[in-house]
Design a protein around this motif. Sequence first.
Motif, PDB file in Angstrom:
ATOM      1  N   GLY A  96     -14.875 -10.367  45.588  1.00  0.00           N
ATOM      2  CA  GLY A  96     -14.675  -9.211  44.702  1.00  0.00           C
ATOM      3  C   GLY A  96     -15.309  -7.943  45.219  1.00  0.00           C
ATOM      4  N   ALA A  97     -15.363  -6.942  44.340  1.00  0.00           N
ATOM      5  CA  ALA A  97     -15.957  -5.649  44.682  1.00  0.00           C
ATOM      6  C   ALA A  97     -16.518  -5.039  43.405  1.00  0.00           C
TER       7      ALA A  97
ATOM      8  N   LEU B  98     -16.781  -1.506  41.505  1.00  0.00           N
ATOM      9  CA  LEU B  98     -16.254  -0.140  41.464  1.00  0.00           C
ATOM     10  C   LEU B  98     -17.132   0.719  40.556  1.00  0.00           C
ATOM     11  N   PRO B  99     -16.945   2.047  40.640  1.00  0.00           N
ATOM     12  CA  PRO B  99     -17.666   2.906  39.685  1.00  0.00           C
ATOM     13  C   PRO B  99     -17.318   2.512  38.241  1.00  0.00           C
TER      14      PRO B  99
ATOM     15  N   PHE C 168     -14.421  -6.001  40.136  1.00  0.00           N
ATOM     16  CA  PHE C 168     -12.977  -5.993  40.381  1.00  0.00           C
ATOM     17  C   PHE C 168     -12.599  -7.040  41.408  1.00  0.00           C
TER      18      PHE C 168
ATOM     19  N   LEU D 100     -21.750   5.899  51.909  1.00  0.00           N
ATOM     20  CA  LEU D 100     -20.444   5.286  52.193  1.00  0.00           C
ATOM     21  C   LEU D 100     -19.935   4.525  50.978  1.00  0.00           C
ATOM     22  N   ARG D 101     -20.487   3.357  50.708  1.00  0.00           N
ATOM     23  CA  ARG D 101     -20.218   2.594  49.482  1.00  0.00           C
ATOM     24  C   ARG D 101     -21.509   1.851  49.178  1.00  0.00           C
TER      25      ARG D 101
ATOM     26  N   GLU E 238     -20.232  -6.735  49.425  1.00  0.00           N
ATOM     27  CA  GLU E 238     -19.875  -5.985  50.645  1.00  0.00           C
ATOM     28  C   GLU E 238     -19.970  -6.886  51.877  1.00  0.00           C
TER      29      GLU E 238
ATOM     30  N   ARG F 179     -25.694  -4.214  54.452  1.00  0.00           N
ATOM     31  CA  ARG F 179     -25.050  -5.414  54.955  1.00  0.00           C
ATOM     32  C   ARG F 179     -25.298  -5.623  56.454  1.00  0.00           C
ATOM     33  N   PHE F 180     -25.569  -4.552  57.184  1.00  0.00           N
ATOM     34  CA  PHE F 180     -25.785  -4.663  58.632  1.00  0.00           C
ATOM     35  C   PHE F 180     -27.266  -4.715  59.016  1.00  0.00           C
TER      36      PHE F 180
END
Lengths: 234, 85
Positions: free
Chosen positions: A100-101, A103-104, A148, A57-58, A94, A64-65
């Motif tokens: 933030g995040a 990215l590739p 990002f 997914l990412r 996440e 995270r779960f």
Amino acid sequence: MKFGVVVFPGSNCDYDCYHVLANVLQVNTVFLWHEEKDLRSCDCVILPGGFSYGDYLRTGAIARFSPIMQAIRDFIAQGGLVMGICNGFQILVESGLLPGALLPNITGRFICKYTYLRVENVHTPFTHLFTPGEVVKIPIAHHQGNFFMHSPDLLTLRKQEQVVFRYCGPHGERDPRFNPNGSLDDIAGIASANFRVLGMMPHPERCAEDILGSHDGRKIFFSLIQWLEERKSG
Amino acid sequence: MKCRGKIIVTLRPGVFDPQGVTIKSALHTLGYGETLEVKTGKFFEVILETESLEKAKERLQEMCDQLLANPVIEQYLLEVEEQSR
């Protein structure tokens, strides 16, 4: 004093972290399986690098779960010390535990190499043994480390001095050619607003002994240990 | 009632898409010089059993917000239909 290293299915830097803490720095360290629901009274928890849940997914989106994440959330809410390295950093963003995040990489490639980092904030439990602006050599190994966030958030991050590490040249100079992955503002590592949670893409556990080409990473773990010791005795 | 949700997740405007850029340059190499931009994304099909189409939409929206898309960098389009037998 006790450190916990979380093991998710797909973590692959868990033993490296364990080795540095238990063997190089000789502190009490335990593995915490991701299905555990409490942190066994650890004083600091490390989320190690790897490919938790196959990066499906990412990166970090499924980890995270995991049941242990609720315990980590509670621990953070009580001011607990948590450090996420690489995939661990991806899990923290996440989870919304850091802003933030990731990215590739702008190059579209997996990058595995040594990088220079400038320590931008030395008032954190992770960096208090460094001098401001000190340059350290720590390797990266990731496909998605391109930090990002939207510009208003970046302004807040800077203002609150949450940027802890920036990519730089060997003498601390900032230049796009020293930014390996396209990270916004050359960011390599950030902390939460209370500085108790650190996320960084470079791997300090891979450079904590001279035989590995650099021991700069050891200082981060040593900062943590000393910070915990001082707090216990104070 | 059996419903089918179709979800397309794309990057929010302003978020760099290195895969899209790489695919665009591959298309140029193949002779498709007219290609101005390529954007990548993800497609999900979710089949679910709910009491109504509205309920299915509500549940699918929750799934998107919680897991399928990361609101910091992604946006999504959601369509729901009754699954034909």
